[in-house]
Write a protein that holds these residues in place. Structure first.
Motif, short mmCIF file in Angstrom:
data_model
loop_
_atom_site.label_atom_id
_atom_site.label_comp_id
_atom_site.label_asym_id
_atom_site.label_seq_id
_atom_site.Cartn_x
_atom_site.Cartn_y
_atom_site.Cartn_z
N THR A 137 17.08 -68.86 48.47
CA THR A 137 17.08 -70.28 48.83
C THR A 137 15.83 -70.93 48.25
OG1 THR A 137 18.30 -69.87 50.87
CG2 THR A 137 17.09 -71.94 50.72
N ALA A 138 16.03 -71.91 47.40
CA ALA A 138 14.93 -72.46 46.62
C ALA A 138 13.74 -72.90 47.46
CB ALA A 138 15.44 -73.62 45.76
N ARG A 139 13.98 -73.73 48.48
CA ARG A 139 12.86 -74.26 49.24
C ARG A 139 12.10 -73.17 49.97
NH1 ARG A 139 11.64 -79.27 51.05
NH2 ARG A 139 12.41 -79.87 49.01
N LEU A 140 12.81 -72.19 50.53
CA LEU A 140 12.13 -71.12 51.25
C LEU A 140 11.33 -70.24 50.29
CD1 LEU A 140 14.78 -70.03 53.92
CD2 LEU A 140 12.96 -71.75 54.07
N VAL A 141 11.85 -70.03 49.09
CA VAL A 141 11.10 -69.27 48.09
C VAL A 141 9.84 -70.04 47.70
CG1 VAL A 141 11.11 -68.33 45.75
CG2 VAL A 141 13.13 -68.07 47.21
N GLY A 142 10.00 -71.34 47.49
CA GLY A 142 8.85 -72.17 47.13
C GLY A 142 7.78 -72.17 48.21
N ASP A 143 8.22 -72.26 49.48
CA ASP A 143 7.27 -72.22 50.59
C ASP A 143 6.53 -70.89 50.63
OD1 ASP A 143 8.09 -74.72 51.37
OD2 ASP A 143 9.29 -74.03 53.07
N ALA A 144 7.29 -69.80 50.48
CA ALA A 144 6.68 -68.47 50.56
C ALA A 144 5.74 -68.21 49.39
CB ALA A 144 7.78 -67.40 50.61
N TYR A 183 14.46 -80.02 42.29
CA TYR A 183 13.56 -78.99 42.81
C TYR A 183 14.11 -77.61 42.44
CZ TYR A 183 10.65 -76.34 46.02
OH TYR A 183 9.75 -75.45 46.56
N GLU A 184 13.28 -76.82 41.78
CA GLU A 184 13.68 -75.48 41.41
C GLU A 184 12.47 -74.56 41.40
OE1 GLU A 184 15.47 -76.45 37.59
OE2 GLU A 184 13.70 -75.69 36.55
N VAL A 185 12.73 -73.28 41.62
CA VAL A 185 11.66 -72.29 41.63
C VAL A 185 12.08 -71.08 40.81
CG1 VAL A 185 10.76 -72.98 43.89
CG2 VAL A 185 12.54 -71.22 43.75
N ARG A 186 11.07 -70.37 40.32
CA ARG A 186 11.33 -69.14 39.57
C ARG A 186 11.20 -67.95 40.52
NH1 ARG A 186 8.75 -67.31 33.73
NH2 ARG A 186 9.82 -65.28 33.64
N CYS A 187 12.20 -67.09 40.51
CA CYS A 187 12.26 -66.00 41.49
C CYS A 187 12.00 -64.61 40.90
CB CYS A 187 13.63 -65.99 42.17
SG CYS A 187 13.88 -67.38 43.27
N ASP A 188 11.63 -64.53 39.65
CA ASP A 188 11.47 -63.21 39.03
C ASP A 188 10.00 -62.88 38.76
OD1 ASP A 188 11.31 -65.24 37.18
OD2 ASP A 188 12.20 -64.08 35.55
N VAL A 215 -0.50 -67.07 35.95
CA VAL A 215 0.47 -67.69 36.86
C VAL A 215 0.42 -69.21 36.76
CG1 VAL A 215 1.04 -68.07 39.30
CG2 VAL A 215 0.54 -65.76 38.49
N MET A 216 -0.79 -69.76 36.75
CA MET A 216 -0.94 -71.21 36.67
C MET A 216 -0.43 -71.76 35.33
SD MET A 216 -2.00 -71.84 39.61
CE MET A 216 -2.36 -70.57 40.83
N ALA A 217 -0.75 -71.07 34.26
CA ALA A 217 -0.30 -71.52 32.94
C ALA A 217 1.22 -71.48 32.85
CB ALA A 217 -0.92 -70.65 31.85
N GLY A 218 1.83 -70.44 33.40
CA GLY A 218 3.28 -70.33 33.36
C GLY A 218 3.97 -71.41 34.16
N ALA A 219 3.41 -71.71 35.34
CA ALA A 219 4.00 -72.76 36.18
C ALA A 219 3.91 -74.12 35.50
CB ALA A 219 3.31 -72.78 37.53
N ALA A 220 2.76 -74.40 34.90
CA ALA A 220 2.59 -75.67 34.19
C ALA A 220 3.55 -75.77 33.01
CB ALA A 220 1.14 -75.81 33.73
N ALA A 221 3.73 -74.67 32.28
CA ALA A 221 4.62 -74.66 31.13
C ALA A 221 6.06 -74.96 31.55
CB ALA A 221 4.54 -73.32 30.40
N ILE A 233 14.71 -66.15 35.93
CA ILE A 233 15.67 -66.37 37.00
C ILE A 233 15.19 -67.55 37.83
CG2 ILE A 233 16.79 -65.40 39.04
CD1 ILE A 233 16.42 -62.65 37.80
N ILE A 234 15.90 -68.64 37.76
CA ILE A 234 15.51 -69.88 38.43
C ILE A 234 16.53 -70.23 39.49
CG2 ILE A 234 15.11 -72.35 38.12
CD1 ILE A 234 14.13 -71.69 35.29
N VAL A 235 16.04 -70.53 40.68
CA VAL A 235 16.91 -70.98 41.77
C VAL A 235 16.69 -72.47 41.94
CG1 VAL A 235 17.47 -70.80 44.22
CG2 VAL A 235 16.83 -68.76 42.93
N LYS A 236 17.76 -73.21 41.85
CA LYS A 236 17.70 -74.67 41.90
C LYS A 236 18.31 -75.16 43.21
CE LYS A 236 19.06 -78.73 39.18
NZ LYS A 236 17.70 -79.23 38.93
N ALA A 237 17.59 -76.00 43.91
CA ALA A 237 18.09 -76.54 45.17
C ALA A 237 19.02 -77.72 44.91
CB ALA A 237 16.93 -76.98 46.05
#
Length: 257
Positions: A137-144, A183-188, A215-221, A233-237
């Motif tokens: 679940t995108a939001r819960l992954v993002g929170d965690a 809103y999307e998060v990367r899960c891998d 980690v920061m560079a990857g998130a910004a990219a 692997i991206i989970v999109k809400a």
């Protein structure tokens, strides 16, 4: 690979609650930050002072002071004649937000390692992230994920770093909520988080700082749409589910961007 998560639950982080001590500006600001972080208030959403003060059960002067603090933090934006709105992040905000994140977390890592601080909280947050990823679940992954990074700062024992991180986490969430792709998060990246924890546990400062930077560079990219890893692997809400109710629902229709 993109996985669409339909009808995701709202964030488990605290949402807006009635403020009991109307004179406590800190508490008012915290509740509004929580509302933004949880997605109860969207980027670009205007704040109606009269209705918001009534909802929070606070005076308008106290609310106004709290809003000005949030403006100074870059969480809110003020435009003459248009009032105060939740800030909508732009592409040119991405690198700056993650540069600050990296500075905060790098310093926290140094304090934890050099002072030999206990890191039980980081272990616990990694376990919660692993469970969240299993739930897909995108939001819960993002929170965690953000909680994992916050736990590193919390373990430093520095109140000032923790205060800076609290605001930085809201900036990070606003970047994701402002992304036109949704809103999307990367899960891998769980292995990267494990490696960071291992490096901190081993007292390897150089390796820890390298991982934080990566980690920061990857998130910004990714937010710049320049992520080239096709195996990510991206989970999109999905968009907010119709009928979702929280204490802001009575205001949202009259506070559209």
């Amino acid at each position: 690979m993109i996985v669409i998560c339909l009808n995701p639950p709202t964030s488990e982080l605290p949402v807006l609650r009635k403020v009991i001590r109307s004179s406590t500006i800190d508490l008012i600001a915290d509740q509004i930050r929580n509302a933004i972080y949880s997605g109860s208030l969207d980027p670009g959403q205007s704040i109606n002072e009269v209705r918001t003060a009534e909802l929070l059960d606070v005076s308008r002067p106290s609310l106004r002071e709290a809003l000005q603090r949030l403006v100074s933090e870059g969480v809110m934006a003020h435009a003459p004649g248009r009032g105060v709105r939740v800030k909508r992040m732009r592409p040119n905000d991405i690198d700056d937000v993650y540069a600050v994140r990296e500075a905060i977390e790098a310093q926290a890592v140094k304090v934890v390692i050099r002072s030999g601080k206990p890191i039980v909280r980081i272990h616990q947050s990694l376990e919660r992230l692993e469970h969240a990823i299993e739930g897909n679940t995108a939001r819960l992954v993002g929170d965690a994920d953000l909680d994992f990074h916050h736990s590193i700062v919390a373990c430093s024992g520095s109140v000032r770093l923790s205060d800076l991180m609290k605001v930085s986490m809201v900036h990070t969430r606003l970047l994701s909520l402002s992304d036109p792709r949704g809103y999307e998060v990367r899960c891998d990246l769980i292995e990267t988080h494990r490696h960071l924890l291992e490096a901190i546990a081993d007292g390897d400062e150089a390796r820890s700082l390298t991982i934080v930077g990566r980690v920061m560079a990857g998130a910004a990219a990714r937010l710049h749409h320049s992520q080239t890893d096709t195996e990510a692997i991206i989970v999109k809400a999905a968009a907010r589910e119709a009928g979702v109710d929280d204490q802001w629902s009575q205001l949202r229709d009259t506070m559209k961007p």
